[in-house]
Design a protein around this motif. Sequence first.
Motif, short mmCIF file in Angstrom:
data_model
loop_
_atom_site.label_atom_id
_atom_site.label_comp_id
_atom_site.label_asym_id
_atom_site.label_seq_id
_atom_site.Cartn_x
_atom_site.Cartn_y
_atom_site.Cartn_z
N MET A 266 -6.55 16.73 -14.81
CA MET A 266 -6.16 15.44 -14.24
C MET A 266 -5.04 14.80 -15.07
O MET A 266 -4.08 14.26 -14.53
CB MET A 266 -7.39 14.52 -14.17
N LEU A 267 -5.18 14.89 -16.42
CA LEU A 267 -4.13 14.33 -17.28
C LEU A 267 -2.79 15.00 -16.97
O LEU A 267 -1.76 14.35 -16.88
CB LEU A 267 -4.49 14.53 -18.76
N GLY A 268 -2.86 16.32 -16.80
CA GLY A 268 -1.64 17.06 -16.48
C GLY A 268 -1.04 16.60 -15.15
O GLY A 268 0.17 16.46 -15.01
N ASP B 260 5.04 5.18 -4.79
CA ASP B 260 6.02 5.21 -5.89
C ASP B 260 5.31 5.02 -7.22
O ASP B 260 5.75 5.51 -8.24
CB ASP B 260 7.03 4.06 -5.72
N TRP B 261 4.21 4.24 -7.17
CA TRP B 261 3.44 3.96 -8.38
C TRP B 261 1.99 4.36 -8.14
O TRP B 261 1.45 4.07 -7.07
CB TRP B 261 3.50 2.47 -8.72
N LEU B 262 1.41 4.97 -9.15
CA LEU B 262 -0.02 5.30 -9.10
C LEU B 262 -0.72 4.49 -10.18
O LEU B 262 -0.36 4.59 -11.36
CB LEU B 262 -0.19 6.80 -9.35
N LEU B 263 -1.68 3.67 -9.77
CA LEU B 263 -2.44 2.86 -10.71
C LEU B 263 -3.88 3.36 -10.69
O LEU B 263 -4.57 3.23 -9.68
CB LEU B 263 -2.38 1.38 -10.32
N ALA B 264 -4.30 3.97 -11.78
CA ALA B 264 -5.60 4.65 -11.79
C ALA B 264 -6.50 4.04 -12.86
O ALA B 264 -6.10 3.94 -14.03
CB ALA B 264 -5.39 6.14 -12.04
N ASP B 265 -7.70 3.66 -12.44
CA ASP B 265 -8.64 3.00 -13.35
C ASP B 265 -9.70 4.00 -13.81
O ASP B 265 -10.58 4.38 -13.02
CB ASP B 265 -9.30 1.81 -12.61
N GLU B 266 -9.60 4.44 -15.02
CA GLU B 266 -10.53 5.43 -15.60
C GLU B 266 -10.73 6.65 -14.69
O GLU B 266 -11.86 6.96 -14.30
CB GLU B 266 -11.88 4.79 -15.91
N PRO B 267 -9.66 7.34 -14.37
CA PRO B 267 -9.79 8.47 -13.43
C PRO B 267 -10.51 9.67 -14.01
O PRO B 267 -10.84 10.59 -13.28
CB PRO B 267 -8.33 8.82 -13.11
N LEU B 268 -10.77 9.68 -15.32
CA LEU B 268 -11.40 10.86 -15.93
C LEU B 268 -12.91 10.72 -16.02
O LEU B 268 -13.59 11.66 -16.45
CB LEU B 268 -10.84 11.09 -17.34
N ALA C 110 -14.26 12.52 -7.08
CA ALA C 110 -13.17 11.84 -7.80
C ALA C 110 -11.83 12.51 -7.48
O ALA C 110 -10.81 11.83 -7.29
CB ALA C 110 -13.43 11.87 -9.31
N ARG C 111 -11.85 13.84 -7.39
CA ARG C 111 -10.59 14.54 -7.10
C ARG C 111 -10.16 14.32 -5.65
O ARG C 111 -8.96 14.20 -5.36
CB ARG C 111 -10.75 16.03 -7.42
N VAL C 112 -11.12 14.25 -4.74
CA VAL C 112 -10.78 13.98 -3.33
C VAL C 112 -10.18 12.57 -3.22
O VAL C 112 -9.21 12.35 -2.49
CB VAL C 112 -12.03 14.12 -2.43
N LEU C 113 -10.75 11.64 -3.98
CA LEU C 113 -10.23 10.27 -3.93
C LEU C 113 -8.81 10.20 -4.50
O LEU C 113 -7.96 9.47 -3.99
CB LEU C 113 -11.17 9.32 -4.70
N ALA D 171 0.83 -1.21 0.00
CA ALA D 171 0.00 0.00 0.00
C ALA D 171 0.86 1.26 0.00
O ALA D 171 0.46 2.30 -0.53
CB ALA D 171 -0.93 -0.01 1.21
N ARG D 172 2.03 1.18 0.63
CA ARG D 172 2.93 2.34 0.64
C ARG D 172 3.53 2.59 -0.74
O ARG D 172 3.75 3.71 -1.14
CB ARG D 172 4.07 2.10 1.63
N ARG D 173 3.78 1.50 -1.44
CA ARG D 173 4.51 1.65 -2.70
C ARG D 173 3.59 1.83 -3.91
O ARG D 173 3.98 2.46 -4.88
CB ARG D 173 5.43 0.45 -2.89
N LEU D 174 2.40 1.22 -3.83
CA LEU D 174 1.48 1.32 -4.97
C LEU D 174 0.16 1.94 -4.53
O LEU D 174 -0.53 1.39 -3.67
CB LEU D 174 1.20 -0.07 -5.56
N GLY D 175 -0.18 3.04 -5.13
CA GLY D 175 -1.46 3.69 -4.83
C GLY D 175 -2.47 3.29 -5.89
O GLY D 175 -2.15 3.28 -7.08
N TYR D 176 -3.69 2.98 -5.45
CA TYR D 176 -4.71 2.48 -6.38
C TYR D 176 -5.92 3.40 -6.35
O TYR D 176 -6.50 3.65 -5.30
CB TYR D 176 -5.08 1.07 -5.94
N LEU D 177 -6.30 3.86 -7.51
CA LEU D 177 -7.53 4.64 -7.66
C LEU D 177 -8.50 3.77 -8.44
O LEU D 177 -8.38 3.64 -9.66
CB LEU D 177 -7.20 5.92 -8.42
N PRO D 178 -9.45 3.12 -7.75
CA PRO D 178 -10.34 2.20 -8.46
C PRO D 178 -11.34 2.92 -9.35
O PRO D 178 -11.50 4.14 -9.26
CB PRO D 178 -11.05 1.44 -7.32
N GLN D 179 -12.03 2.11 -10.18
CA GLN D 179 -12.90 2.68 -11.21
C GLN D 179 -14.02 3.52 -10.59
O GLN D 179 -14.22 4.65 -10.96
CB GLN D 179 -13.48 1.55 -12.03
#
Length: 261
Positions: free
Chosen positions: A177-179, A158-166, A145-148, A75-83
């Motif tokens: 967000m893309l920026g 270290d890594w951000l894994l984002a599932d359809e963040p837009l 979505a932005r708060v999440l 959890a420290r190394r990989l951040g996950y933003l679910p769909q």
Amino acid sequence: MGLSIERLTVRLGQRTVLHDVAAELLPGRVTALLGPNGAGKSSLLRAMLALIPVESGRVLLDGSDMAALDARTRARRLGYLPQSAELAWNIPARSLVELGRAPHRSPFAGLGEADRAAIGRAMALTDTVRFAERLTHELSGGERARVLLARVLAGEPDWLLADEPLASLDPAHQLDMLGRLHGYAAEGHGVVVVLHDLSHAARIADDVMLLSEGRLVAFGAAEEVLRPELLEQVYGIGFERIGVHLIPTPPARVPHSPAGR
Ligand SMILES: Nc1ncnc2c1ncn2[C@@H]1O[C@H](COP(=O)(O)OP(=O)(O)OP(=O)(O)O)[C@@H](O)[C@H]1O
């Protein structure tokens, strides 16, 4: 070094949803995960995070098997933003962002200076400071979505894994967000993002993984993968490239039938 996906095969229920997927992802780059509905993009993200079991293959983070790392380190190394994250708690936005620091502190310790600084940075980056005190259930979909995202960034992964963040963002906040994703990669972090809009992918992706029916059809530099002929094979419609834009052809128009007819 980086995230190595080694011959990953994943079964969910009776279905094999990923077949022998392999790729080497590097920090400092944005990798876009593309493919039609049901191609296996979310499953791949979840398998990379060790949230679902794999049938065979493995994912290595800087050479260490992800499945063997303890949950806190992961959890420290990989951040996950679910769909689409359901928010069970109706708490002030700032409190939600504070939860992002959980992997860094013991459950009963208060917030330290480093925690407060990371929370402040994450909220500034996502433009969420102005509704910090509002309850999460009272925010619009895009604000939530932005708060999440702020919650994930507060963990400084270290890594951000984002599932359809837009998905629920208006055009201005989509570009914003893309920026931010691009900026996070430019700071040296790894960013993996599931996108549906190919023009968005062309705008920010350094690398692209193109999935179809659970198989990796192409992986490589964005300009090599985002070719109309390859996209046509996978999506089953034509594409035309205009500048950074990849436009479906013929232009999709929904037939209009006036109400009541
Ligand atoms: N829990 C499950 N049990 C069985 N099959 C599942 C399960 N979850 C997903 N699937 C199937 O796995 C396949 C891949 O789903 P996944 O959600 O990874 O696709 P995706 O590319 O992210 O799709 P989308 O663009 O629609 O979000 C789909 O065929 C889906 O129906």
